[in-house]
Design a protein around this motif. Structure first.
Motif, PDB file in Angstrom:
ATOM      1  N   ARG A   1      -3.286 -31.244  24.776  1.00  0.00           N
ATOM      2  CA  ARG A   1      -3.864 -30.785  26.047  1.00  0.00           C
ATOM      3  C   ARG A   1      -5.378 -30.975  26.061  1.00  0.00           C
ATOM      4  N   ARG A   2      -6.030 -30.719  24.945  1.00  0.00           N
ATOM      5  CA  ARG A   2      -7.488 -30.834  24.869  1.00  0.00           C
ATOM      6  C   ARG A   2      -7.969 -32.268  25.072  1.00  0.00           C
ATOM      7  N   VAL A   3      -7.289 -33.237  24.476  1.00  0.00           N
ATOM      8  CA  VAL A   3      -7.801 -34.617  24.483  1.00  0.00           C
ATOM      9  C   VAL A   3      -7.408 -35.389  25.737  1.00  0.00           C
ATOM     10  N   LEU A   4      -6.479 -34.856  26.541  1.00  0.00           N
ATOM     11  CA  LEU A   4      -6.056 -35.564  27.746  1.00  0.00           C
ATOM     12  C   LEU A   4      -6.998 -35.290  28.915  1.00  0.00           C
ATOM     13  N   ARG A   5      -7.181 -36.327  29.737  1.00  0.00           N
ATOM     14  CA  ARG A   5      -7.908 -36.158  30.988  1.00  0.00           C
ATOM     15  C   ARG A   5      -7.077 -35.301  31.941  1.00  0.00           C
ATOM     16  N   PRO A   6      -7.709 -34.681  32.935  1.00  0.00           N
ATOM     17  CA  PRO A   6      -6.924 -33.988  33.972  1.00  0.00           C
ATOM     18  C   PRO A   6      -5.921 -34.949  34.604  1.00  0.00           C
ATOM     19  N   GLY A   7      -4.675 -34.537  34.658  1.00  0.00           N
ATOM     20  CA  GLY A   7      -3.622 -35.410  35.153  1.00  0.00           C
ATOM     21  C   GLY A   7      -3.067 -36.350  34.111  1.00  0.00           C
ATOM     22  N   GLY A   8      -3.623 -36.272  32.882  1.00  0.00           N
ATOM     23  CA  GLY A   8      -3.140 -37.126  31.801  1.00  0.00           C
ATOM     24  C   GLY A   8      -1.695 -36.817  31.439  1.00  0.00           C
ATOM     25  N   LEU A   9      -1.043 -37.797  30.816  1.00  0.00           N
ATOM     26  CA  LEU A   9       0.403 -37.749  30.569  1.00  0.00           C
ATOM     27  C   LEU A   9       0.714 -37.387  29.125  1.00  0.00           C
ATOM     28  N   LEU A  10       1.609 -36.430  28.947  1.00  0.00           N
ATOM     29  CA  LEU A  10       2.172 -36.109  27.638  1.00  0.00           C
ATOM     30  C   LEU A  10       3.640 -36.503  27.649  1.00  0.00           C
ATOM     31  N   VAL A  11       4.051 -37.303  26.673  1.00  0.00           N
ATOM     32  CA  VAL A  11       5.457 -37.671  26.540  1.00  0.00           C
ATOM     33  C   VAL A  11       5.902 -37.320  25.129  1.00  0.00           C
ATOM     34  N   LEU A  12       6.800 -36.350  25.031  1.00  0.00           N
ATOM     35  CA  LEU A  12       7.358 -35.927  23.753  1.00  0.00           C
ATOM     36  C   LEU A  12       8.788 -36.418  23.637  1.00  0.00           C
ATOM     37  N   GLU A  13       9.130 -36.941  22.485  1.00  0.00           N
ATOM     38  CA  GLU A  13      10.537 -37.209  22.196  1.00  0.00           C
ATOM     39  C   GLU A  13      10.877 -36.560  20.867  1.00  0.00           C
ATOM     40  N   ASP A  14      12.004 -35.862  20.853  1.00  0.00           N
ATOM     41  CA  ASP A  14      12.409 -35.186  19.625  1.00  0.00           C
ATOM     42  C   ASP A  14      13.916 -34.957  19.685  1.00  0.00           C
ATOM     43  N   ALA A  15      14.426 -34.262  18.684  1.00  0.00           N
ATOM     44  CA  ALA A  15      15.855 -33.934  18.669  1.00  0.00           C
ATOM     45  C   ALA A  15      16.203 -33.076  19.877  1.00  0.00           C
ATOM     46  N   CYS A  16      17.381 -33.307  20.431  1.00  0.00           N
ATOM     47  CA  CYS A  16      17.819 -32.472  21.546  1.00  0.00           C
ATOM     48  C   CYS A  16      18.014 -31.036  21.050  1.00  0.00           C
ATOM     49  N   GLN A  17      18.057 -30.103  21.997  1.00  0.00           N
ATOM     50  CA  GLN A  17      18.125 -28.677  21.692  1.00  0.00           C
ATOM     51  C   GLN A  17      19.263 -28.037  22.475  1.00  0.00           C
ATOM     52  N   PRO A  18      19.690 -26.845  22.079  1.00  0.00           N
ATOM     53  CA  PRO A  18      20.721 -26.160  22.863  1.00  0.00           C
ATOM     54  C   PRO A  18      20.333 -25.972  24.328  1.00  0.00           C
ATOM     55  N   ALA A  19      19.029 -25.849  24.612  1.00  0.00           N
ATOM     56  CA  ALA A  19      18.592 -25.653  25.995  1.00  0.00           C
ATOM     57  C   ALA A  19      18.935 -26.831  26.884  1.00  0.00           C
ATOM     58  N   ASP A  20      18.878 -28.053  26.338  1.00  0.00           N
ATOM     59  CA  ASP A  20      19.172 -29.237  27.157  1.00  0.00           C
ATOM     60  C   ASP A  20      20.520 -29.861  26.828  1.00  0.00           C
ATOM     61  N   SER A  21      21.090 -29.514  25.679  1.00  0.00           N
ATOM     62  CA  SER A  21      22.372 -30.090  25.253  1.00  0.00           C
ATOM     63  C   SER A  21      23.234 -29.016  24.587  1.00  0.00           C
ATOM     64  N   PRO A  22      23.670 -27.987  25.333  1.00  0.00           N
ATOM     65  CA  PRO A  22      24.392 -26.867  24.717  1.00  0.00           C
ATOM     66  C   PRO A  22      25.669 -27.278  24.001  1.00  0.00           C
ATOM     67  N   ALA A  23      26.336 -28.325  24.471  1.00  0.00           N
ATOM     68  CA  ALA A  23      27.591 -28.736  23.849  1.00  0.00           C
ATOM     69  C   ALA A  23      27.392 -29.281  22.436  1.00  0.00           C
ATOM     70  N   LEU A  24      26.154 -29.639  22.082  1.00  0.00           N
ATOM     71  CA  LEU A  24      25.882 -30.205  20.758  1.00  0.00           C
ATOM     72  C   LEU A  24      25.305 -29.186  19.788  1.00  0.00           C
ATOM     73  N   ALA A  25      25.339 -27.906  20.130  1.00  0.00           N
ATOM     74  CA  ALA A  25      24.729 -26.880  19.277  1.00  0.00           C
ATOM     75  C   ALA A  25      25.280 -26.918  17.857  1.00  0.00           C
ATOM     76  N   GLY A  26      26.595 -27.081  17.709  1.00  0.00           N
ATOM     77  CA  GLY A  26      27.196 -27.122  16.377  1.00  0.00           C
ATOM     78  C   GLY A  26      26.766 -28.336  15.584  1.00  0.00           C
ATOM     79  N   VAL A  27      26.678 -29.489  16.224  1.00  0.00           N
ATOM     80  CA  VAL A  27      26.235 -30.717  15.564  1.00  0.00           C
ATOM     81  C   VAL A  27      24.797 -30.563  15.091  1.00  0.00           C
ATOM     82  N   LEU A  28      23.952 -29.975  15.927  1.00  0.00           N
ATOM     83  CA  LEU A  28      22.549 -29.797  15.573  1.00  0.00           C
ATOM     84  C   LEU A  28      22.405 -28.860  14.367  1.00  0.00           C
ATOM     85  N   ALA A  29      23.186 -27.801  14.326  1.00  0.00           N
ATOM     86  CA  ALA A  29      23.131 -26.883  13.190  1.00  0.00           C
ATOM     87  C   ALA A  29      23.582 -27.576  11.904  1.00  0.00           C
TER      88      ALA A  29
END
Length: 339
Positions: free
Chosen positions: A264-292
């Motif tokens: 957040r500090r290094v981005l200009r106002p309106g700058g873009l943050l793109v995160l990619e990571d492992a899916c989570q129960p919040a976005d992929s609840p059916a995969l909760a067991g696989v993730l664990a």
């Protein structure tokens, strides 16, 4: 031409998925001394559907002009084939390390005191952790096999938001993008191919992985530096975009928050943050067991905390406006704007 592209692309990835499935069984056997039961049928069907959806999205992104066709076929098959015997030969060491739960097994010649405490371990039971040339050379192949030849496909899902940002820019000057924890440079390389005029910066704690990144990027314009995402060596408001691919699940919660605050500090106002990571129960609840199960099998000490704290929620807490949360197979891409 489009029909041939689709056919060749799908044939490539189905062949890779079959080979990776065989490797995956070998890894699970090596790590646990026994074969685990296969996932429940409904989970297997869900993953198969997500695999098909990821391939369809990849092709659609090319058709929409969000990145070039050549990215569909950029996997370095010959280089991976040369490194496969070394990777297979290392499996007994990985198995013994996993059996003994020896996560402090790191190269004795490396001064680990210069690294954060959470980094002084061999994630995934991999030999040397992130602290050797051998580890850096074998990492990408291992990840591709683990994820059925889809690792680069998932990585390049960070590109469409960048393409849209650049298309909408009124300032025609050179845009600057930082990839935090760039690793071996696979994501940066794909971004560089899609947008060769971008000024690219890559940061990573491992000089060994940065050396591999230099080889992966070849002569593409990018400045690579050793550094910690918790204290970015960039002035405030200087960047147009920040990407962060598969880092946050390997950090404790306080470090995750510091990385997001720094972005957040290094981005200009309106700058873009793109995160990619492992899916989570919040976005992929059916995969909760696989993730664990992933957490238990592959020594991810901060994964339980990562699953418990919604990524989009943390991004919002850091002062960003979240624009989208998109699951892709076993990953999720969160796109946000700095205020």
């Amino acid at each position: 031409m489009l029909g041939l592209t689709r056919t060749a692309y799908r044939a490539q990835h189905r062949a890779l998925a079959f080979q990776a499935a065989l490797f995956g069984e070998a890894v699970r056997f090596a790590a646990t001394r026994r074969f685990r039961r296969r996932a429940e049928r409904e989970i297997a069907r869900l993953l198969a559907a997500r695999f098909e959806a990821l391939m369809a999205r990849d092709l659609a992104n090319v058709e929409a002009g969000l990145y070039p066709r050549r990215l569909l076929f950029q996997m370095p098959i010959a280089a991976y084939a040369r490194r496969l015997p070394a990777l297979l030969g290392d499996l007994p060491r990985v198995a013994e390390r996993a059996r003994r739960r020896h996560f402090r097994d790191l190269p004795p010649e490396v001064d680990i005191g210069v690294y954060p405490a959470y980094y002084r371990r061999n994630f995934h039971w991999q030999t040397d952790g992130y602290l050797s040339r051998r580890s850096a050379e074998l990492y990408d192949l291992g990840v591709e096999l683990l994820f059925g030849g889809t690792a680069d496909v998932m990585r390049r899902q960070v590109i469409p938001p960048i393409s849209r940002l650049l298309a909408a820019r009124e300032d025609r000057g050179v845009a600057r993008l930082l990839d935090v924890r760039c690793g071996t440079g696979r994501a940066l390389r794909q971004i560089a191919i899609a947008h060769p005029d971008l000024e690219l910066l890559g940061l990573d704690l491992s000089r060994y992985y940065l050396n591999e990144a230099r080889a992966v990027l070849r002569r593409r314009r990018a400045v690579l530096a050793v550094g910690n995402g918790e204290a970015l060596p960039v002035g405030g408001g200087r960047l147009d975009a920040v990407t962060c691919v598969y880092l946050l699940h390997e950090l404790p919660l306080d470090a995750r928050r510091r990385v997001l605050a720094e972005a957040r500090r290094v981005l200009r106002p309106g700058g873009l943050l793109v995160l990619e990571d492992a899916c989570q129960p919040a976005d992929s609840p059916a995969l909760a067991g696989v993730l664990a199960q992933f957490q238990r099998d592959l020594h991810e000490p901060y994964f339980k905390s990562y699953l418990a704290h919604d990524l989009a929620g943390l991004v919002g807490e850091a002062g960003f406006t979240v624009e989208s949360v998109e699951p892709h197979l076993v990953s999720v891409v969160v796109t946000a704007r700095a205020g």
